[in-house]
Design a protein around this motif. Structure first.
Motif, short mmCIF file in Angstrom:
data_model
loop_
_atom_site.label_atom_id
_atom_site.label_comp_id
_atom_site.label_asym_id
_atom_site.label_seq_id
_atom_site.Cartn_x
_atom_site.Cartn_y
_atom_site.Cartn_z
N CYS A 98 -7.25 0.89 4.07
CA CYS A 98 -7.15 2.33 4.34
C CYS A 98 -7.86 3.19 3.29
O CYS A 98 -7.96 4.41 3.45
CB CYS A 98 -5.70 2.76 4.48
SG CYS A 98 -4.85 2.91 2.90
N CYS A 111 -6.91 0.54 -1.74
CA CYS A 111 -6.62 -0.35 -0.61
C CYS A 111 -7.93 -0.65 0.11
O CYS A 111 -8.68 0.26 0.47
CB CYS A 111 -5.63 0.32 0.34
SG CYS A 111 -5.29 -0.66 1.81
N CYS A 143 0.85 -1.19 0.00
CA CYS A 143 0.00 0.00 0.00
C CYS A 143 0.88 1.24 0.00
O CYS A 143 1.89 1.31 0.69
CB CYS A 143 -0.91 0.01 1.22
SG CYS A 143 -2.00 1.44 1.24
N THR A 169 -1.76 -2.18 6.84
CA THR A 169 -1.10 -3.27 6.12
C THR A 169 0.42 -3.10 6.07
O THR A 169 1.12 -3.99 5.59
CB THR A 169 -1.61 -3.41 4.67
OG1 THR A 169 -1.34 -2.20 3.97
CG2 THR A 169 -3.10 -3.69 4.63
N CYS A 193 -0.89 3.06 6.67
CA CYS A 193 -1.87 1.97 6.51
C CYS A 193 -1.56 0.81 7.45
O CYS A 193 -0.39 0.46 7.66
CB CYS A 193 -1.87 1.48 5.07
SG CYS A 193 -3.02 0.14 4.75
ZN LIG Z 1 -3.73 0.84 2.67
#
Ligand SMILES: [Zn+2]
Lengths: 306, 152
Positions: B140, B137, B109, B116, B114
């Motif tokens: 987010c 994403c 991402c 992730t 984020c």
């Molecule tokens: Zn993200």
């Protein structure tokens, strides 16, 4: 009884709700204005605040208790096992056994969506970084409706920091479902990000990008003010200039008349002149109070009790 | 449309997959995306002349028939890539990939804030628009343009 728009669902992002669902949720909120029925007696809300946010937390606390429910939780991650490196996923799975519904506030964007995947319980996003804060957006929409009698076809000017304010981003996107006409008033350095402008173009929403309040027409329905934070500026002189240029006071709002609604998500710095508290359209304390009503409705709906 | 030298390139593989019209300098990334092991037999052509693209990369992978899902993954990297599945020196299938609706893992991402970015969380992306490519994403909600896409 009307269909429950939130049964079996989470409240993570305004993207998840279409215009009909937003209308249905706002309709349900009305019923909670004077509600004292213990609809959630015996239920437990976990307030999982991985970063502090006193107002949001108190608002959820109050909403749950007004419905006869109980609350547990923490207000920052320092005192919890999170600081020992436990994953968000594990924290949520553990909390699942302690409660019936969760509110999560977390600095990482997307954290609330991840939490919702980790548990079968309903999850309400209390703010995930600069991404989403859907309960704020819903309380803003509710206040708009209460003040102006509608959410369709409003002329709304957003003033101040349109770059970093997730409150503004989310409200703008929601209003684009309802034929709003928008004026985006900010210094160039704090303009609405391109992604959101693109969405406005795609949805055919009328919007005007301007850099001074004087460019907003007299017949606008709402001024939505935002905080201009010092940390967004490298240059202290530039900050002073901008915050003075975008201050709203009794003189520069006089031309909009008494029907104008003035909103601000609070806390405020000096973008709102204190004398404006006396303006008939000043709605910021209503927004805060409506937050409890809207959160009561969301909790009751998510738990299938309304 | 067949490039004029297609026959020669294809004939080098006995059984496997030929990927043509890869964007220039994307061949190694494509191998990574496909998880082709280091000990696999692969011919790699980089920065070859192409009438269609100016420059292109080519991959010839011996002994592995890619699935359509795998070929669609490569479309994220190089939407104009074309695939030929070869058995006994014969092309048994030609395939032009289409972008999948969602992508799991594969991509980082673009948003540093984020969730992730935590290595314990696998990223997931929704294909918001195909041309020009725009991913969003799932977590987010940040959108990414083709030039912002970074493969893991
Ligand atoms: Zn993200």
């Amino acid at each position: 009884m009307k269909k429950n728009p939130l049964l079996g669902r989470d409240v993570i992002s305004m993207r998840d709700f279409g215009p009909a669902e937003i209308r249905a949720i706002l309709d349900r909120c009305r019923g909670f204005e004077n509600n004292r029925k213990p609809l959630l007696q015996g239920k437990v809300l976990a307030n999982l605040f991985f970063e502090p946010s006193t107002r949001t937390r108190l608002s959820f606390d109050s909403a749950m208790k007004r419905l006869g429910g109980a609350t547990i939780g923490f207000s920052d991650s320092i005192s919890t096992s999170i600081s020992k490196g436990e994953s968000l996923w594990d924290t949520i799975r553990v909390a699942e056994g302690y409660c019936d519904v969760m509110v999560i506030r977390h600095p990482a964007e997307g954290s609330a969506r991840l939490a919702a995947e980790a548990t079968r319980l309903p999850v309400i996003n209390g703010g995930d970084g600069s991404n989403q804060h859907p309960t704020q957006t819903l309380l803003d929409l509710y206040t708009l409706k209460q003040r102006t009698g509608r959410i369709e076809g409003l002329k709304v000017a957003f003033v101040g920091d349109l770059k970093y304010g997730r409150t503004v981003h989310s409200l703008i996107r929601s209003l684009s479902h309802f034929d709003a006409r928008l004026w985006l008033v900010s210094p160039t350095s704090l303009c609405l990000p391109e992604d959101f402008l693109e969405d406005l173009r795609d949805s055919g929403t009328e919007h005007h990008i301007v850099d001074e309040l004087a460019a907003v027409p007299d017949d606008v329905d709402v001024l939505y003010l935002t905080r201009i934070q010092k940390e967004r500026f490298v240059d202290a002189i530039e900050y002073e200039r901008v915050r003075n240029a975008y201050q709203v006071n009794p003189e520069n709002v006089a031309r909009f008349g008494a029907k104008l609604t003035l909103m601000h998500p609070l806390p405020r710095l000096n973008e709102v002149h204190a004398a404006l508290d006396q303006h008939p359209g000043a709605a910021w304390f209503d927004q805060a109070h409506n937050g409890v009503i809207v959160r009561q409705a969301l909790l009751a709906l998510c738990l299938g009790a309304a | 449309m067949k490039p004029p030298n297609a026959k020669m390139q294809v004939s080098a593989v006995r059984s496997g997959t030929v990927i043509d019209h890869l964007g220039p300098r994307t061949a190694f990334k494509a191998l990574k995306i496909l998880g082709i092991a280091a000990d696999a037999t692969v011919l790699i052509g980089v920065n070859l002349d192409s009438s269609k693209l100016g420059k292109k990369d080519i991959l010839k992978i011996e002994g592995r028939e890619l699935t359509e899902a795998e070929m669609n993954k490569v479309a994220l990297l190089s939407p104009q890539a074309t695939f030929s599945v070869i058995r006994d020196f014969k092309v048994v299938k030609k395939f032009s990939p289409t972008l999948p609706d969602t992508v799991e893992g594969l991509i980082r991402c673009v948003n540093p804030a984020c969730i992730t970015q935590d290595p314990r969380v696998t990223g997931r992306f929704l294909v918001a628009a195909k041309k020009p490519l725009k991913l969003r994403c799932y977590f987010c909600e940040r959108s990414m343009r083709e030039n912002e896409i970074e493969f893991l």
